[in-house]
Design a protein around this motif. Sequence first.
Motif, PDB file in Angstrom:
ATOM      1  N   GLU A 164       0.203  -5.334   6.890  1.00  0.00           N
ATOM      2  CA  GLU A 164       0.762  -4.957   8.185  1.00  0.00           C
ATOM      3  C   GLU A 164       2.153  -5.522   8.414  1.00  0.00           C
ATOM      4  N   ALA A 165       2.597  -6.444   7.582  1.00  0.00           N
ATOM      5  CA  ALA A 165       3.928  -7.040   7.757  1.00  0.00           C
ATOM      6  C   ALA A 165       4.989  -6.284   6.971  1.00  0.00           C
ATOM      7  N   CYS A 166       4.743  -6.084   5.653  1.00  0.00           N
ATOM      8  CA  CYS A 166       5.736  -5.408   4.815  1.00  0.00           C
ATOM      9  C   CYS A 166       5.434  -3.932   4.602  1.00  0.00           C
ATOM     10  N   HIS A 167       4.225  -3.465   4.977  1.00  0.00           N
ATOM     11  CA  HIS A 167       3.811  -2.063   4.874  1.00  0.00           C
ATOM     12  C   HIS A 167       3.825  -1.547   3.444  1.00  0.00           C
ATOM     13  N   GLN A 168       3.555  -2.420   2.496  1.00  0.00           N
ATOM     14  CA  GLN A 168       3.409  -1.999   1.107  1.00  0.00           C
ATOM     15  C   GLN A 168       1.936  -1.710   0.818  1.00  0.00           C
ATOM     16  N   HIS A 169       1.701  -0.830  -0.137  1.00  0.00           N
ATOM     17  CA  HIS A 169       0.348  -0.425  -0.489  1.00  0.00           C
ATOM     18  C   HIS A 169      -0.089  -1.117  -1.779  1.00  0.00           C
ATOM     19  N   PHE A 170      -1.328  -1.600  -1.778  1.00  0.00           N
ATOM     20  CA  PHE A 170      -1.878  -2.324  -2.927  1.00  0.00           C
ATOM     21  C   PHE A 170      -3.258  -1.757  -3.254  1.00  0.00           C
ATOM     22  N   CYS A 171      -3.692  -1.974  -4.491  1.00  0.00           N
ATOM     23  CA  CYS A 171      -5.027  -1.577  -4.919  1.00  0.00           C
ATOM     24  C   CYS A 171      -6.022  -2.676  -4.550  1.00  0.00           C
ATOM     25  N   ILE A 172      -7.310  -2.408  -4.776  1.00  0.00           N
ATOM     26  CA  ILE A 172      -8.342  -3.365  -4.386  1.00  0.00           C
ATOM     27  C   ILE A 172      -8.276  -4.623  -5.246  1.00  0.00           C
ATOM     28  N   ASP A 173      -7.894  -4.492  -6.530  1.00  0.00           N
ATOM     29  CA  ASP A 173      -7.811  -5.676  -7.392  1.00  0.00           C
ATOM     30  C   ASP A 173      -6.672  -6.590  -6.960  1.00  0.00           C
ATOM     31  N   CYS A 174      -5.532  -6.018  -6.593  1.00  0.00           N
ATOM     32  CA  CYS A 174      -4.428  -6.838  -6.094  1.00  0.00           C
ATOM     33  C   CYS A 174      -4.758  -7.430  -4.729  1.00  0.00           C
ATOM     34  N   ASP A 175      -5.507  -6.688  -3.930  1.00  0.00           N
ATOM     35  CA  ASP A 175      -5.959  -7.224  -2.647  1.00  0.00           C
ATOM     36  C   ASP A 175      -6.828  -8.449  -2.858  1.00  0.00           C
ATOM     37  N   LEU A 176      -7.752  -8.364  -3.797  1.00  0.00           N
ATOM     38  CA  LEU A 176      -8.631  -9.488  -4.090  1.00  0.00           C
ATOM     39  C   LEU A 176      -7.856 -10.669  -4.670  1.00  0.00           C
ATOM     40  N   PHE A 177      -6.911 -10.385  -5.567  1.00  0.00           N
ATOM     41  CA  PHE A 177      -6.142 -11.444  -6.206  1.00  0.00           C
ATOM     42  C   PHE A 177      -5.213 -12.142  -5.211  1.00  0.00           C
ATOM     43  N   ALA A 178      -4.620 -11.376  -4.306  1.00  0.00           N
ATOM     44  CA  ALA A 178      -3.689 -11.966  -3.342  1.00  0.00           C
ATOM     45  C   ALA A 178      -4.407 -12.849  -2.328  1.00  0.00           C
ATOM     46  N   HIS A 179      -5.622 -12.476  -1.931  1.00  0.00           N
ATOM     47  CA  HIS A 179      -6.328 -13.233  -0.900  1.00  0.00           C
ATOM     48  C   HIS A 179      -7.108 -14.409  -1.461  1.00  0.00           C
ATOM     49  N   GLU A 180      -7.547 -14.329  -2.715  1.00  0.00           N
ATOM     50  CA  GLU A 180      -8.386 -15.394  -3.265  1.00  0.00           C
ATOM     51  C   GLU A 180      -7.644 -16.319  -4.217  1.00  0.00           C
ATOM     52  N   VAL A 181      -6.517 -15.890  -4.764  1.00  0.00           N
ATOM     53  CA  VAL A 181      -5.793 -16.715  -5.739  1.00  0.00           C
ATOM     54  C   VAL A 181      -4.398 -17.050  -5.239  1.00  0.00           C
ATOM     55  N   LEU A 182      -3.592 -16.031  -4.961  1.00  0.00           N
ATOM     56  CA  LEU A 182      -2.202 -16.273  -4.561  1.00  0.00           C
ATOM     57  C   LEU A 182      -2.095 -16.811  -3.133  1.00  0.00           C
ATOM     58  N   HIS A 183      -2.884 -16.233  -2.228  1.00  0.00           N
ATOM     59  CA  HIS A 183      -2.831 -16.573  -0.801  1.00  0.00           C
ATOM     60  C   HIS A 183      -1.453 -16.274  -0.218  1.00  0.00           C
ATOM     61  N   ASN A 184      -0.757 -15.332  -0.810  1.00  0.00           N
ATOM     62  CA  ASN A 184       0.537 -14.852  -0.328  1.00  0.00           C
ATOM     63  C   ASN A 184       0.637 -13.370  -0.638  1.00  0.00           C
ATOM     64  N   CYS A 185       1.394 -12.658   0.168  1.00  0.00           N
ATOM     65  CA  CYS A 185       1.604 -11.233  -0.049  1.00  0.00           C
ATOM     66  C   CYS A 185       2.815 -11.031  -0.954  1.00  0.00           C
ATOM     67  N   PRO A 186       2.675 -10.372  -2.115  1.00  0.00           N
ATOM     68  CA  PRO A 186       3.838 -10.140  -2.991  1.00  0.00           C
ATOM     69  C   PRO A 186       4.910  -9.296  -2.324  1.00  0.00           C
ATOM     70  N   GLY A 187       4.506  -8.339  -1.479  1.00  0.00           N
ATOM     71  CA  GLY A 187       5.509  -7.519  -0.811  1.00  0.00           C
ATOM     72  C   GLY A 187       6.336  -8.301   0.176  1.00  0.00           C
ATOM     73  N   CYS A 188       5.711  -9.195   0.923  1.00  0.00           N
ATOM     74  CA  CYS A 188       6.464 -10.015   1.883  1.00  0.00           C
ATOM     75  C   CYS A 188       7.365 -11.017   1.171  1.00  0.00           C
ATOM     76  N   GLN A 189       6.909 -11.557   0.039  1.00  0.00           N
ATOM     77  CA  GLN A 189       7.733 -12.504  -0.698  1.00  0.00           C
ATOM     78  C   GLN A 189       8.953 -11.823  -1.305  1.00  0.00           C
ATOM     79  N   SER A 190       8.830 -10.577  -1.705  1.00  0.00           N
ATOM     80  CA  SER A 190       9.962  -9.872  -2.314  1.00  0.00           C
ATOM     81  C   SER A 190      10.990  -9.432  -1.286  1.00  0.00           C
ATOM     82  N   LEU A 191      10.634  -9.436   0.003  1.00  0.00           N
ATOM     83  CA  LEU A 191      11.582  -9.056   1.042  1.00  0.00           C
ATOM     84  C   LEU A 191      12.512 -10.175   1.439  1.00  0.00           C
TER      85      LEU A 191
END
Length: 550
Positions: free
Chosen positions: A435-462
Amino acid sequence: MADSDGEYVQEISDDETNAHQVTRGGDYGTRSSGRGARGSRAAGQAAQPKARWEDIQRSWDHVVEGADGSISGTIEGLLEAGKRKRLLRDTTPLQRGIIRHLLLVLDLSDAMKEKDLRPTRYLLTLRYAQEFVVEFFEQNPISQLGIIGMRDGLAVRISDMSGNPSDHVSAIEALRPQDPKGDPSLQNVLEMARAALFHTPSHGTREVLIIFGALYSSDPGDIHETIRSLIADKIRVNVVGLAAQVAICRELCTKTNNGDDSQRQTATYTISLSEPHFRELFLALTTPPLTLSTPSTSASTTSLLQMGFPSRTLSTQPSLCACHSRATKQGYLCSRCSSKVCSLPIECPACGLTLILSTHLARSYHHLFPLRNWKEVGWRDARRSRQCFGCLAPFPSGGKGEKTREMAATGGGAGGGAIGSVGVGVSPTSRYECEACHQHFCIDCDLFAHEVLHNCPGCQSLAPRGGGGGAAAAAAAGSGSGADSGDIDSNGVDGVGVLENGNANANANETGGLNGNRTNMSDERNGEIGNTANRSRDEGAEGVEKMDLS
């Protein structure tokens, strides 16, 4: 004597026949009771709630065939629903205790020989306990853990309190050749746990997690006195039961958790229903508990904790470490007394200073400000993306096969109600939007971002190029992490962090906030290197020096 049932009935008197009839005013009626009895029975059934077994959802009720007769779309939807279910949790920023002191209690009694959990309760508990130890230190790197067992009515110490997961995993592995025996004793285990947690610092949490497979407890004294002692020492107890619910476990969890038997995201007393459910309940307790507000804590003032951030050293001659008295060539030197320790995090055996790395502090920080859940994307908004922003995997285009997937996700078609309950939170387009950067991700990236990275790749690239750690922190706040720009200090010395009342401040370079920025700048840097290399052919040594500096 009568020869048939008909003749026998005829010989019964009228008084005996009336004695066996049920009146119309009762709750139960017979066929001869009339219309009034049937009406009262129907009203009674409507007033009574349904039993749990009456709402059974069968797996074959979730299957929806596609236009081509296949069920591949339904299977993919169910698999995605299982992944998505773990992510749909409350992401409200709450105060949590990130410095935890946890004692894991394993039931080693005869009740663990049961085979309702395959292969046995005992072996499955040991396997999940090893996974729990690894995941616990992954989510809580600056915490301490110890393991205790219940066998023959006694409490057995399996491993001492430490922050090294390999020691605990090896101690659990040594239990596999042994057989469970005897009776469990909750009181003896709780008394040993209370003694082990008595000297822990007040700024950390005191917790006990019990894996209980029996339906009774063989205690030498009054366990209610032990419960009152646990409440006085502010020790929380969580129980995961492998059999039916036990009243003393319910009372133990309720009273030691400030009268609240259920916390946000984490239940204090739960019963496992199957092997996957047992693992889910076990690993759910890796999340730090909420900080309970009491009159003493609300009136307390802010306090700072001293921590050391040593660097790794390598010497040519081996020397003894202060933690295990082993001769090693590498280790970490304490920032205060220069004592050598093998691994981090650890409390210095010489001076008592907590030694950690800045990355450990940064990894504990995401519990205080979790990444917000991403929303599902419908087919109307799915046209503006053809591939995942994170892994560049292609998205489905919305053909006939995807119509079946949409029905399985939204609950359409035959048995739609059952399917909708399974596919809650599942996107029919396989796209999930931040909802912040409005980028679209797949379910695997959704799982990886919330359980491992704990950061949104789209927001970090902005983050603006050359913005530094402050920009990365602002992007992290925009991604839903909830962190203010003042919480992350990027102007301090690299690898230095401060802990204040359970809230962590860490260097933004250690949190990986600049990873997305570095990725987007890679093409530009490659171009600069190529231009510098071309100029070096004409400028000679000066050009070579510029290329090296780039």
